[in-house]
Design an enzyme around this catalytic site. Structure first.
Site, PDB file in Angstrom:
ATOM      1  N   ASN A 427       0.972  -1.332   0.012  1.00 46.81           N
ATOM      2  CA  ASN A 427       0.133  -0.131  -0.315  1.00 46.81           C
ATOM      3  C   ASN A 427       0.905   1.332  -0.039  1.00 46.81           C
ATOM      4  O   ASN A 427       1.309   1.396   0.869  1.00 46.81           O
ATOM      5  CB  ASN A 427      -0.788   0.403   0.866  1.00 46.81           C
ATOM      6  CG  ASN A 427      -1.623   1.500   1.206  1.00 46.81           C
ATOM      7  OD1 ASN A 427      -2.945   1.712   0.383  1.00 46.81           O
ATOM      8  ND2 ASN A 427      -1.451   2.717   2.376  1.00 46.81           N
ATOM      9  N   GLU A 428       1.142   1.744  -0.576  1.00 51.38           N
ATOM     10  CA  GLU A 428       1.155   3.191  -1.362  1.00 51.38           C
ATOM     11  C   GLU A 428       3.203   3.447  -1.222  1.00 51.38           C
ATOM     12  O   GLU A 428       3.252   4.511  -1.330  1.00 51.38           O
ATOM     13  CB  GLU A 428       0.832   3.910  -0.272  1.00 51.38           C
ATOM     14  CG  GLU A 428      -0.744   4.730  -0.480  1.00 51.38           C
ATOM     15  CD  GLU A 428      -1.269   5.755   0.144  1.00 51.38           C
ATOM     16  OE1 GLU A 428      -2.394   6.347  -0.386  1.00 51.38           O
ATOM     17  OE2 GLU A 428      -0.627   5.871   1.324  1.00 51.38           O
ATOM     18  N   ASN A 429       3.848   2.002  -0.905  1.00 55.62           N
ATOM     19  CA  ASN A 429       4.653   2.721  -0.655  1.00 55.62           C
ATOM     20  C   ASN A 429       5.993   2.527  -2.207  1.00 55.62           C
ATOM     21  O   ASN A 429       6.940   3.432  -1.585  1.00 55.62           O
ATOM     22  CB  ASN A 429       5.805   1.491  -0.926  1.00 55.62           C
ATOM     23  CG  ASN A 429       5.370   0.656   1.309  1.00 55.62           C
ATOM     24  OD1 ASN A 429       4.298   2.116   1.687  1.00 55.62           O
ATOM     25  ND2 ASN A 429       5.453  -0.800   1.560  1.00 55.62           N
ATOM     26  N   GLY A 432       4.931   6.263  -2.114  1.00 53.39           N
ATOM     27  CA  GLY A 432       6.136   7.579  -1.636  1.00 53.39           C
ATOM     28  C   GLY A 432       7.476   7.202  -1.838  1.00 53.39           C
ATOM     29  O   GLY A 432       8.403   8.156  -1.831  1.00 53.39           O
TER      30      GLY A 432
END
Length: 828
Positions: A427-429, A432
């Site tokens: 999730n979102e890494n 990010g």
């Protein structure tokens, strides 16, 4: 045959064993009774030694719990039963654990998400046995990891990325920081001889009307059973196959002609078959048995397209699906409290809302088998994240091996479930790393890339090859592209909540939306239980403690200010922020559904909460449905009419997600808020299966005489959509004028509301009257002369039932806007 001996009913105790920490004297004084499964927080709470961490700001006074050491212990009776081998099986130890049996150290565990098995054959004794499991501070462990591999960037100032533990234990923008320890899943003894079924992995496919189950079987043998010839058998749908376990593995293939398919909710029945596997010795004695329910279905993730734009469409049994989804977070900060009944309640709320996919988010846990079994039963597709969220994760040892073992364990465990349709790397890494300024502090160090692009897809391909894998959410499908590219893959949309008007959703057309959301406070009774201040204010310290998003309260107020005048008080602020939440989600979902097949899904952030908090959830931390739940039920309906902006002007879009044509009369109207219908037109429409049809409003119908007093209405087949020419603060709402009656009925009360002038977004906040009270509908817009009957379910008998239709229980937007206007200060 093998035997299982659960230890959950043993006389477990919990003892504080830390030094130099903030534990109070009462906790240090001695052991307290403990429940297994459970955790330190729940046991101390049951013993009356700590406050409820969900009430007020008690969380802040309990953070010492995660920074000290604990010991669980029990004495159990063992009666030897002649088996060659006995294992201690720990299905979940949270997290830095050292089990000891009768004084012998069995090993160490460092992963909450794995099952551990220890050979204790020589350690058991007839009669009483002493089992101790010590849990060291997770913080001390992450300090040691940071000293070895270095720290890594994290969206939150906590070390959740340095340990294989539920990340949101460390706090999130909707959750408290409550770092747990304990035996969080079942623990017990497993006695067996010769051999056991170590793992069974069915791979289910359907081709040309033939259902094939390829059963991969792993066997573990005792020393005495090393050379014993073993047979394995499998049965499904009346078909049986047998074979020989050569060494430690076997593969059996079963073919079921013309199987009844498993379908997602809304597309067909959820038919399942019992798959039974047995392991036998040469004498025919059953050594071990395994049974699961499986489903025959196909699943593909269609990402076809070109460099300009590509799809992200789930195709089940050959049928492309517009996903109506919700994101799932742990339903409690203490997951051992979430049993099958609670899963059933929450997933039923999802299904009744019209949901057909649940995304299990990567900052929580791989949920229990009950969760996935209920999704199979209810036809809820499951998108499963691997457990990485919002941080850079080191790839060095010991974390690399832990991740690999955890992934193999859980992929194999969940493989039998037909509801599971996607493995997602994180999730979102990836996003990010690209946009959250991680590159400079990382200075070339690992951040998780090899997990998402190498290790995890390799494990899925080996262990569960029949399911798609995607590297991340969001992810565009190509490491060279922006991970959140709006023309490829799945996207997250957070710039709207963080600063834009929710109408901006209509400017966005990605292939698939896997996260987007808007906030609102919890329901009234939930807030009143969790915040004990005598007077509720949105900016009071305790209310703000239950708002974990940085700038969350400012975002709520900014979102309100774009549509409403400043509310007259807390009651109106609470109601209007919930209305705004509902409208935001409806705008997004209806826009993307109307764009099918260019957009193939919207997964709302989020279904549920883990404690009482202001958040993006449709169901609050006490399990109460917020108004957005009712709005999403309308927006997710199989057949939907929605008014959308188009170049030609307001346009009614009919969306048919069923397998049958939808022939309907569409009623288009322009309505005055007091006088009623000003102009109208009826149009016969047929919408093909899984399709949409657009009907523009005629110019003469769409042009208002007075935009402040008029709206457009579209009705078809029980679905209604409205289009307003100005925002609420500029609408000339009439004074609320309705005839209301309340009648007792079995299980509660019937509330009849007849509007003499328009009532917009009517809500009966029944939990203000009785905490158990629920209403069957909300956010109704009644035109002049229309009436509705709402049913309030409650076990309480009200002394004066008319409180259900009195302020502040009965709410409408017009009343709140008019109150705000009265409260506005006058110019000097």
């Amino acid at each position: 045959m093998d035997r299982h001996h659960p230890l959950s009913t043993a006389n477990w105790t919990l003892r504080h064993v830390g030094v130099d920490d903030a534990a109070p004297d009462a906790v240090r004084a001695g052991p307290v009774p403990a429940s297994v499964p459970g955790c330190v927080h729940t046991d101390l709470l049951a013993a009356g030694l700590i406050e409820d961490p969900y009430i007020d700001d008690a969380e802040l006074r309990l953070r010492w719990i995660g920074r000290t050491d604990w010991e669980y212990g029990c004495t159990f009776v063992w009666n030897p039963d002649g088996h060659e081998r006995v294992d201690l099986v720990c299905e979940g130890l949270d997290t830095v654990a050292e089990p000891t049996l009768n004084g012998r150290h069995l090993g160490g565990t460092r992963n909450m998400h794995r099952t551990y098995r220890f050979d204790v054959t020589d350690d058991l004794r007839a009669g009483d046995n002493d089992l101790v499991v010590r849990f060291d501070s997770a913080y001390r462990y992450t300090d040691s990891i940071a000293a070895t591999v270095g720290d890594r960037p994290n969206a939150y100032p906590e070390p959740s990325n340095l340990i294989r533990k539920m990340a949101c234990n460390y706090g999130w923008d909707w959750g408290p920081t409550l770092v747990t320890a304990g035996i969080w899943r079942p623990i017990g003894l497993h006695a067996w001889s010769t051999a056991r079924l170590a793992r069974v992995r069915p791979q289910v496919t359907v081709t040309d009307g033939i259902g094939t189950v390829e059963v991969h079987i792993d066997v573990e043998r005792t020393t005495a059973g090393a050379d014993v010839p073993l047979t394995v058998s499998a049965t499904v749908g009346g078909v049986r196959a047998t074979g020989v376990a050569a060494g430690d593995t076997a593969v059996l293939t079963l073919q079921v002609p013309d199987p009844t398919l498993w379908w997602p909710r809304g597309y067909g029945d959820q038919h399942r078959y019992d798959l039974a596997v047995e392991l036998r010795d040469p004498a025919g004695e059953v050594l071990g048995a395994w049974q699961r329910r499986i489903g025959f279905r196909t699943v593909e993730l269609d990402t076809s397209g070109d460099t300009t734009r590509s799809r992200f469409t789930f195709v089940v049994n050959g049928v492309p699906i517009f996903v109506r989804g919700v994101n799932w977070i742990p339903d409690d900060c203490f997951p051992s409290r979430v049993d099958r009944d609670r899963y059933d309640q929450r997933l039923t709320q999802a299904a009744e809302m019209g949901v057909d996919m649940v995304r299990v988010w990567g900052g929580g846990v791989y949920e229990s088998d009950d969760f996935y079994d209920l999704c199979d039963e209810k036809g809820l597709l499951v998108w499963q994240d691997f457990l990485f969220a919002c941080a850079a994760y080191p790839e060095e040892e010991p974390l690399w091996s832990e991740v690999a073992a955890e992934a193999r364990d859980n992929v194999a465990r969940l493989a039998p479930h037909p509801s599971l349709v996607l493995w997602n790397g994180n999730n979102e890494n990836i996003w990010g790393y690209d946009v959250w300024k991680w590159r400079e502090p990382l200075a070339g160090r690992s951040w998780g890339e090899r997990y998402y692009y190498e290790l995890l897809p390799q494990i899925v391909a080996e262990v569960d090859p029949g399911r798609p894998y995607w590297a991340g959410s969001p992810w565009s499908g190509d490491p060279r592209r922006d991970p959140n590219d709006f023309d490829h893959g799945c996207v997250h949309i957070w710039d709207v909540w963080n600063g834009r008007d929710y109408l901006a959703y209509r400017e966005m057309l990605p292939p698939f939306v896997s996260e987007f959301g808007w906030q609102s406070p919890a329901n009234w009774a939930t807030i009143r239980r969790a915040v004990t201040e005598s007077e509720l204010r949105q900016d009071s310290p305790l209310m703000l403690h239950h708002q974990k998003a940085v700038g969350g309260q400012a975002n709520l107020d900014r979102g309100l200010a774009r549509h409403f005048p400043t509310p007259a008080g807390f009651d109106d602020w609470h109601y209007l922020t919930q209305v705004n939440h509902a409208r935001a989600m409806s705008v997004g979902v209806e826009h993307w559904r109307a764009a099918w097949p260019d957009c193939a899904g919207a997964i709302v952030w989020q279904l549920n909460d883990c404690w009482p908090v202001a958040s993006w959830a449709a169901v609050d931390g006490d399990g109460r449905r917020k108004p957005v739940w009712y709005a999403l039920r309308r927006a997710f309906a199989d057949r939907l009419v929605t008014v959308q902006p188009r170049p030609a002007g307001p346009t009614a879009v009919l969306v048919n997600q069923t397998a049958q044509p939808w022939s309907e009369t569409l009623h288009l109207r322009r309505v005055d808020v007091t006088a009623g219908t000003l102009a109208e037109q009826a149009v016969a429409v047929t919408v093909a299966p899984r399709a949409t049809v657009e009907i523009p409003y005629p110019e003469e119908l769409a042009t208002p005489g007075d935009p402040a007093c008029e709206l457009l209405v579209a009705d078809a087949g029980g679905s209604r959509s409205t289009w307003w020419f100005v925002v609420d603060r500029d609408v000339n709402y009439p004074a609320p004028d309705a005839e209301c009656t309340v009648t007792a009925e079995p299980g509660g009360y019937a509330v009849r509301i007849r509007a003499r002038a328009l009532l917009r977004d009517v809500v009966v906040q029944a939990d203000r009257v009785a905490p158990d009270a629920e209403v069957d509908d909300a956010l109704l817009t009644l035109l002049p002369g229309e009436e509705a009957v709402l049913h309030v379910l409650t076990e309480q008998r009200l002394a004066d039932p008319t409180v259900l239709v009195a302020d502040p229980v009965l709410r409408s937007v017009g009343a709140a806007v008019r109150r705000a206007a009265v409260e506005l200060p006058t110019a000097p």
